[in-house]
Design a protein around this motif. Structure first.
Motif, PDB file in Angstrom:
ATOM      1  N   ARG A   1       0.825  -1.203   0.000  1.00 43.35           N
ATOM      2  CA  ARG A   1       0.000   0.000   0.000  1.00 43.35           C
ATOM      3  C   ARG A   1       0.868   1.266   0.000  1.00 43.35           C
ATOM      4  N   ILE A   2       1.900   1.277   0.843  1.00 39.79           N
ATOM      5  CA  ILE A   2       2.781   2.454   0.919  1.00 39.79           C
ATOM      6  C   ILE A   2       3.585   2.605  -0.367  1.00 39.79           C
ATOM      7  N   ARG A   3       4.088   1.485  -0.894  1.00 35.33           N
ATOM      8  CA  ARG A   3       4.857   1.546  -2.134  1.00 35.33           C
ATOM      9  C   ARG A   3       4.012   2.084  -3.283  1.00 35.33           C
ATOM     10  N   ASN A   4       2.740   1.710  -3.303  1.00 39.33           N
ATOM     11  CA  ASN A   4       1.852   2.196  -4.360  1.00 39.33           C
ATOM     12  C   ASN A   4       1.676   3.710  -4.317  1.00 39.33           C
ATOM     13  N   LEU A   5       1.812   4.299  -3.134  1.00 38.44           N
ATOM     14  CA  LEU A   5       1.700   5.754  -3.030  1.00 38.44           C
ATOM     15  C   LEU A   5       2.792   6.460  -3.823  1.00 38.44           C
ATOM     16  N   LEU A   6       3.922   5.781  -3.988  1.00 33.84           N
ATOM     17  CA  LEU A   6       5.064   6.380  -4.692  1.00 33.84           C
ATOM     18  C   LEU A   6       5.069   6.076  -6.189  1.00 33.84           C
ATOM     19  N   LYS A   7       4.134   5.263  -6.656  1.00 32.75           N
ATOM     20  CA  LYS A   7       4.183   4.818  -8.049  1.00 32.75           C
ATOM     21  C   LYS A   7       3.653   5.844  -9.045  1.00 32.75           C
ATOM     22  N   GLU A   8       2.829   6.770  -8.584  1.00 35.02           N
ATOM     23  CA  GLU A   8       2.335   7.791  -9.503  1.00 35.02           C
ATOM     24  C   GLU A   8       3.519   8.607 -10.015  1.00 35.02           C
ATOM     25  N   PRO A   9       3.650   8.795 -11.320  1.00 36.14           N
ATOM     26  CA  PRO A   9       4.839   9.469 -11.883  1.00 36.14           C
ATOM     27  C   PRO A   9       5.142  10.833 -11.263  1.00 36.14           C
ATOM     28  N   LEU A  10       4.130  11.671 -11.079  1.00 34.33           N
ATOM     29  CA  LEU A  10       4.377  12.998 -10.522  1.00 34.33           C
ATOM     30  C   LEU A  10       4.762  12.936  -9.047  1.00 34.33           C
TER      31      LEU A  10
ATOM     32  N   VAL B   1      12.755  14.022  -2.981  1.00 39.07           N
ATOM     33  CA  VAL B   1      14.012  14.768  -2.868  1.00 39.07           C
ATOM     34  C   VAL B   1      14.997  14.086  -1.922  1.00 39.07           C
ATOM     35  N   HIS B   2      14.536  13.038  -1.263  1.00 39.63           N
ATOM     36  CA  HIS B   2      15.432  12.259  -0.409  1.00 39.63           C
ATOM     37  C   HIS B   2      14.818  10.899  -0.166  1.00 39.63           C
ATOM     38  N   GLY B   3      15.663   9.863  -0.136  1.00 36.64           N
ATOM     39  CA  GLY B   3      15.194   8.522   0.178  1.00 36.64           C
ATOM     40  C   GLY B   3      14.540   7.849  -1.015  1.00 36.64           C
ATOM     41  N   GLY B   4      13.571   7.023  -0.715  1.00 36.17           N
ATOM     42  CA  GLY B   4      12.867   6.285  -1.756  1.00 36.17           C
ATOM     43  C   GLY B   4      13.314   4.838  -1.878  1.00 36.17           C
ATOM     44  N   PHE B   5      14.382   4.440  -1.145  1.00 28.41           N
ATOM     45  CA  PHE B   5      14.858   3.059  -1.240  1.00 28.41           C
ATOM     46  C   PHE B   5      13.840   2.117  -0.603  1.00 28.41           C
ATOM     47  N   ILE B   6      13.592   0.997  -1.289  1.00 30.47           N
ATOM     48  CA  ILE B   6      12.605   0.017  -0.839  1.00 30.47           C
ATOM     49  C   ILE B   6      13.243  -1.368  -0.822  1.00 30.47           C
ATOM     50  N   ASP B   7      13.088  -2.074   0.317  1.00 27.56           N
ATOM     51  CA  ASP B   7      13.595  -3.439   0.467  1.00 27.56           C
ATOM     52  C   ASP B   7      12.409  -4.339   0.799  1.00 27.56           C
ATOM     53  N   GLU B   8      11.855  -4.966  -0.234  1.00 24.77           N
ATOM     54  CA  GLU B   8      10.635  -5.753  -0.047  1.00 24.77           C
ATOM     55  C   GLU B   8      10.879  -6.981   0.810  1.00 24.77           C
ATOM     56  N   GLU B   9      12.029  -7.579   0.681  1.00 21.97           N
ATOM     57  CA  GLU B   9      12.316  -8.799   1.436  1.00 21.97           C
ATOM     58  C   GLU B   9      12.262  -8.537   2.941  1.00 21.97           C
TER      59      GLU B   9
ATOM     60  N   LEU C   1       8.753  16.793  -2.120  1.00 21.24           N
ATOM     61  CA  LEU C   1       8.488  18.224  -2.156  1.00 21.24           C
ATOM     62  C   LEU C   1       7.347  18.515  -3.134  1.00 21.24           C
ATOM     63  N   ASP C   2       6.274  19.043  -2.605  1.00 25.99           N
ATOM     64  CA  ASP C   2       5.101  19.454  -3.390  1.00 25.99           C
ATOM     65  C   ASP C   2       4.585  18.363  -4.339  1.00 25.99           C
ATOM     66  N   PRO C   3       4.251  17.181  -3.822  1.00 24.40           N
ATOM     67  CA  PRO C   3       3.567  16.194  -4.667  1.00 24.40           C
ATOM     68  C   PRO C   3       2.183  16.733  -5.032  1.00 24.40           C
ATOM     69  N   PRO C   4       1.564  16.233  -6.089  1.00 27.16           N
ATOM     70  CA  PRO C   4       0.232  16.722  -6.479  1.00 27.16           C
ATOM     71  C   PRO C   4      -0.769  16.604  -5.332  1.00 27.16           C
ATOM     72  N   LEU C   5      -1.527  17.652  -5.109  1.00 29.28           N
ATOM     73  CA  LEU C   5      -2.458  17.659  -3.980  1.00 29.28           C
ATOM     74  C   LEU C   5      -3.623  16.702  -4.174  1.00 29.28           C
ATOM     75  N   ASP C   6      -3.868  16.285  -5.419  1.00 32.02           N
ATOM     76  CA  ASP C   6      -4.949  15.325  -5.655  1.00 32.02           C
ATOM     77  C   ASP C   6      -4.444  13.885  -5.729  1.00 32.02           C
ATOM     78  N   SER C   7      -3.163  13.669  -5.452  1.00 29.17           N
ATOM     79  CA  SER C   7      -2.606  12.314  -5.469  1.00 29.17           C
ATOM     80  C   SER C   7      -3.002  11.582  -4.187  1.00 29.17           C
ATOM     81  N   GLN C   8      -2.875  10.259  -4.217  1.00 31.06           N
ATOM     82  CA  GLN C   8      -3.249   9.458  -3.053  1.00 31.06           C
ATOM     83  C   GLN C   8      -2.438   9.819  -1.824  1.00 31.06           C
ATOM     84  N   ILE C   9      -1.198  10.166  -2.021  1.00 32.76           N
ATOM     85  CA  ILE C   9      -0.339  10.459  -0.880  1.00 32.76           C
ATOM     86  C   ILE C   9      -0.817  11.691  -0.114  1.00 32.76           C
TER      87      ILE C   9
END
Length: 500
Positions: free
Chosen positions: A311-320, A326-334, A344-352
């Motif tokens: 669910r959290i990873r999907n929040l980051l999948k939207e291209p915008l 601007v920092h981080g983003g590393f994901i370790d699924e295992e 910084l300033d993600p779209p206000l209508d995005s899921q996040i």
């Protein structure tokens, strides 16, 4: 057909078990043993023994379920329960004592009292992110108020659920306090039973189902939910104060269970001209807290399970949204690990920005003027908490008066949860009801009004047959001060036969 038959048999078995447990609790409550101050203090002492003698086992269970470090586990769970139990133990006798109430002179001679009586059979649903504390802290309130209790721990924290189910019966009165494990089917069957009070900690969506089920029996509920808790960072010219504010923001975002906390910061509002220096300082403090490679630091919790991880990873999948990192983003699924991530300033209508994040992602929203933060917050559902870093007293007053939230905390984060002298709870979609300290006792008690009157000095105008004089007298009774009314009562008594 066979599968349906098996499921039906299992469901009927669960229903019978529920009915038996609730019946046993109700019968024990009728003995009135839980009403005595001795029983309440004994049980509170036993909770202290439970956490002291099983501290290492609690740390192990919390690490298995959530990867919590022992220091974090003590700060947020064991220590919080210890503090709460000690507070109740020292105050319960005073809390349960009848309280005198002032009675207006209109009712003279009379006296009033308020008795706090237990609701009876209480159901506590706890949450997985703080599975020990969110089970035992409400239990402390329910015990202090003299109730019998059934605890349903979250099955998403199985090690902690098993610990509670196996340990609580060894320490507490097993006739009055029971634990039942299981998944959603058990929860559904529990909600079909008749309870005298339900205390639920969890998501708004499940909270609405709990409330709907409780409504069938008009059962009172306390809902501790969540929401998108904002932080406001005003300009702080003093560099040391700015640094401390950012440090507390990092602690309020990633400190509790890697952002998986209902009171954790969900997003941060700041003026555009502060964004660069803020991000650089955030990065610096994150590295100091969690090292250059946080996944190896072993001081930050992991995501509870694959479902929440996805669910959290999907929040980051939207291209915008991905482009705003601007920092981080590393994901370790295992290892179910997501690095502390700043956007910084993600779209206000995005899921996040429209859903509660409940994870280690921090969106920063820039504004032209920090005062615009009030309008921004008011456009969203009421949050559980608002954190505001500012020295502007006028701005503070505007935040208090022009926003609605469960609590407002100036120049710090999370500390309100540990303050027993303040009520903790939400408003609107973030929940309702309150607890902690005396508020926990009140949450699990019914305040019963008792009035004592004497059988003399009657006020006859309260009875028919009606007359103009009686109407005028009653008007005076509601309008005059007490001493003036007393004079009229005496005058009326002296001349009652004449006026009647």
């Amino acid at each position: 057909i066979n599968k349906k038959a098996i499921n039906s048999i299992e469901e009927n078995s669960i229903v019978r078990e529920m009915e038996e447990i609730v019946g046993e609790l109700r019968e024990y409550f009728k003995t009135e043993k839980t009403r005595s101050v001795t029983w309440r203090k004994n049980q509170l002492t036993c909770i202290l023994d439970l956490i002291h003698e099983n501290e290492d086992a609690i740390f192990k269970a919390l690490h298995l379920d959530l990867g919590k470090h022992p220091v974090e586990a003590y700060r947020d769970e064991v220590g919080a329960v210890e503090k709460s139990a000690n507070k109740s133990l020292s105050c319960v006798e005073k809390w349960m004592a009848p309280k005198k109430s002032d009675i207006p002179l209109l009712f003279f001679p009379a006296k009033g009292e308020v008795f706090s009586e237990p609701f009876g059979v209480v159901l506590i649903f706890s949450s997985w992110n703080f599975p020990i504390m969110l089970s035992l802290d409400p239990l402390i309130g329910a015990i202090s108020a003299g109730n019998v209790v059934l605890i349903k721990p979250s099955d998403q924290a199985p090690a902690c659920s098993s610990f509670l189910a196996n340990t609580i019966p060894r320490y507490l009165d097993s006739n009055a306090i029971k634990v039942i494990e299981g998944g959603s089917n058990v929860c559904e069957q529990l909600l079909q039973q008749k309870w005298d009070k339900i205390f639920f900690t969890g998501s708004p969506s499940v909270g609405s189902m709990v409330m709907s089920a409780a409504a069938k029996n008009l059962t009172p509920v306390t809902l501790e939910l969540g929401g998108k808790c904002p932080a406001i960072l005003d300009s702080l010219p003093n560099p040391s104060e700015f640094k401390l504010a950012v440090k507390r923001i990092v602690g309020g975002k990633w400190g509790p269970c890697s952002g998986q906390a209902c009171i954790g910061i969900d997003y941060l509002l700041v003026e555009d001209n502060l964004s660069y220096s803020l991000i650089e300082l955030l990065k610096k403090i994150i590295r100091r807290f969690y090292g250059e490679n946080p996944v190896e630091s072993k001081v930050i919790s992991r995501i509870v399970n694959k479902h929440h991880f996805q669910r959290i990873r999907n929040l980051l999948k939207e291209p915008l949204v991905a482009a705003s990192i601007v920092h981080g983003g590393f994901i370790d699924e295992e290892n179910l690990f997501i690095e502390p991530t700043i956007l910084l300033d993600p779209p206000l209508d995005s899921q996040i920005m429209t859903e509660e994040i409940f994870g280690p992602l921090l969106p920063i929203i820039t504004l032209n003027k920090i005062q615009e933060s009030i309008e921004f917050i008011n456009a969203k559902p009421k949050p559980l908490a608002i954190y505001a870093f500012t020295k502007d007293e006028t701005f503070k007053r505007k935040i208090i008066s022009e926003t609605s939230s469960g609590s407002v905390i100036f120049n710090d984060t999370l500390v309100q949860f540990l303050c027993d002298t303040l009520p903790f709870g939400g408003v609107g979609q973030s929940g309702f009801g309150r607890y902690h300290g005396k508020y926990s006792f009140d949450s699990f008690s019914h305040e019963k009004a008792v009035m004592h009157r004497n059988l003399f000095l009657e006020i006859e105008p309260r009875y028919p047959p009606w007359s103009q004089f009686k109407l005028e007298f009653l008007k005076l009774a509601y309008r005059l001060n007490y001493f003036g009314l007393l004079l009229h009562i005496l005058a009326f008594k002296l001349g009652f036969k004449k006026y009647n």
